[in-house]
Design an enzyme around this catalytic site. Sequence first.
Site, PDB file in Angstrom:
ATOM      1  CD  GLN A   1      17.945  11.071   8.210  1.00  0.00           C
ATOM      2  OE1 GLN A   1      16.744  10.990   8.073  1.00  0.00           O
ATOM      3  NE2 GLN A   1      18.653  12.010   7.612  1.00  0.00           N
TER       4      GLN A   1
ATOM      5  CE  LYS B   1      19.185   6.975  15.695  1.00  0.00           C
ATOM      6  NZ  LYS B   1      17.890   6.421  15.994  1.00  0.00           N
TER       7      LYS B   1
ATOM      8  CG  PHE C   1       4.552  13.528   4.085  1.00  0.00           C
ATOM      9  CD1 PHE C   1       4.436  14.738   3.438  1.00  0.00           C
ATOM     10  CD2 PHE C   1       5.560  12.649   3.702  1.00  0.00           C
ATOM     11  CE1 PHE C   1       5.313  15.079   2.431  1.00  0.00           C
ATOM     12  CE2 PHE C   1       6.440  12.994   2.698  1.00  0.00           C
ATOM     13  CZ  PHE C   1       6.314  14.214   2.057  1.00  0.00           C
TER      14      PHE C   1
END
Lengths: 322, 322
Positions: free
Chosen positions: A274, A179, A43
């Site tokens: 993230q 996490k 990708f």
Amino acid sequence: MIKKKHKAAVIGSGNWGSVAAKLVASNTLNLDSFHDEVRMWVFEETLPNDPDLEHAAEDANMLVFVTPHQFIEGICKRLVGKIKGDVEAISLIKGMEVKTGGPCMISSLINKQLGVNCCVLMGANIGDEIAMEKFSEATIGYREDKEVAQRWVQIFGTPYFRVSAVSCIEGVELCGTLKNVVAIAAGFVDGLEMGNNAKAAIMRIGLNEMKAFSKLMFPSVCDNTFLESCGIADLIITCLGGSNRKVADAFARSGGKRSFHELETELLQGQKLQGVKTTGEVYEVLCQREWQQSFPLFQTVHVICTGHLPPSAITQQRLYEN
Amino acid sequence: MIKKKHKAAVIGSGNWGSVAAKLVASNTLNLDSFHDEVRMWVFEETLPNDPDLEHAAEDANMLVFVTPHQFIEGICKRLVGKIKGDVEAISLIKGMEVKTGGPCMISSLINKQLGVNCCVLMGANIGDEIAMEKFSEATIGYREDKEVAQRWVQIFGTPYFRVSAVSCIEGVELCGTLKNVVAIAAGFVDGLEMGNNAKAAIMRIGLNEMKAFSKLMFPSVCDNTFLESCGIADLIITCLGGSNRKVADAFARSGGKRSFHELETELLQGQKLQGVKTTGEVYEVLCQREWQQSFPLFQTVHVICTGHLPPSAITQQRLYEN
């Protein structure tokens, strides 16, 4: 009688994508029940219409997804109608999508969009170390079909990369997602030089909130999942060395004056964090379901990230009110 | 009506002894239900007959024990018949005694020798950081009497030192003891530069063996205890920075050629390592009860410490045979 051979393809990008492809390709080469050829579609954000995606997937019946999580929906849309009928999928993607109807895990998204069963693989596995064949572990989460999970264990596991399968897909996937919120809290503690006692305490409280959140979201989630590689081990690694920790550390050192976006650009060479996105998504779920009081750490991380409290609020009294 | 005031004394030594005395003394000063005076008897190996031990303990009804674990038996013997009838004790001592009849926890030893109820306090608490009033946590384990446990919480807890009480004394005490075995394993991984994935894996496997061992020893042990400060948080701290990890790291770097005893003398300025002793004691229990197969990590640490396998055996295949 000729036994049907399974054929794997990797839809992925980045370091972890390459390492996953290496593991899969080296195993399929040695296992009779798998085709030797493993196609990988890499990708690239700049080449969104690369036609090889369909080519990579067209005759595979085991699809490994390992892309940044914001692109998986678009990739799935392109694959609709282009894949075989007996496809099994596995997601190595961390994160979740929060829609107006509530949160949607990546494995569910793949399952819904492509109509295929989708397992997940998570764990304490820094790609660079696996590439060097250093000892590592991973956890596969599956819903019901243990045989399929064992096929994924075969295709990923090596003597240096130990894979266990547990029948707790949501728990495994939520560990990989949540996490990163705890790692941001750990980064604040580091940036404020609060010491190892405080850091261990925040990691501990974080693990407890990860478990409580997962079990409230999905009552079937097992306690033991948090003692697998995807749980405590991945949390340890992410709070000690990951990029979420690093940027949160810098944010705290600036007294919350520099934005996460600015620090991300400066420190991560274009990689997107993230954890901050997940923190916002988790907070949205807490608000939608009125769970704020039960998750003081998750909530505080969000409030600090958005500038409404200083980083030092991370060890506030409220952590102990429940 | 004049309410009876509780009077505390600290029987201890070392850094942690001083810090514990400071916490207790600053709390008793502010709490009406406690005497302001807190006597501390400082244990010195060179002055075994210091008469102040009896003086420190004679009119106290809350005794805090915080000595190296090899001396507690002798201290208890000296206190028999010298303490008040209503004494409550708490042990901050990590380790256990293995006798021919099986293992004996320190709290049981105090309980048996002095005939007093004895709680324990363990957790992720490096003394230096608490002395600087940095945020820390601890866990008190008690057997039945919650009111007494709450009195200990009062006497130790501060806004920067958060103490929780759980009704699982053996679990709390075994956490404090067994983590040192895991820290030695973590030190081997560091010394061999096996990477963070391997270290997180070993810590995870170690926590699982701690839990399984504790539950086999004492079926009443609660799962949640391992998610308290005494469990996962103390394990993290001990595997990242403690002296057991440090000496095991040096042992592995020497290829197991230099002895633990030699490295201890060189690296710890006379401090004695708890972990190697505990590793031997745990191994004795495994042999006595024929549990070796269920605890491959604990067993391997012992076998490496005694020179029968090289340090690199720490990530061997056997970890995954159960």
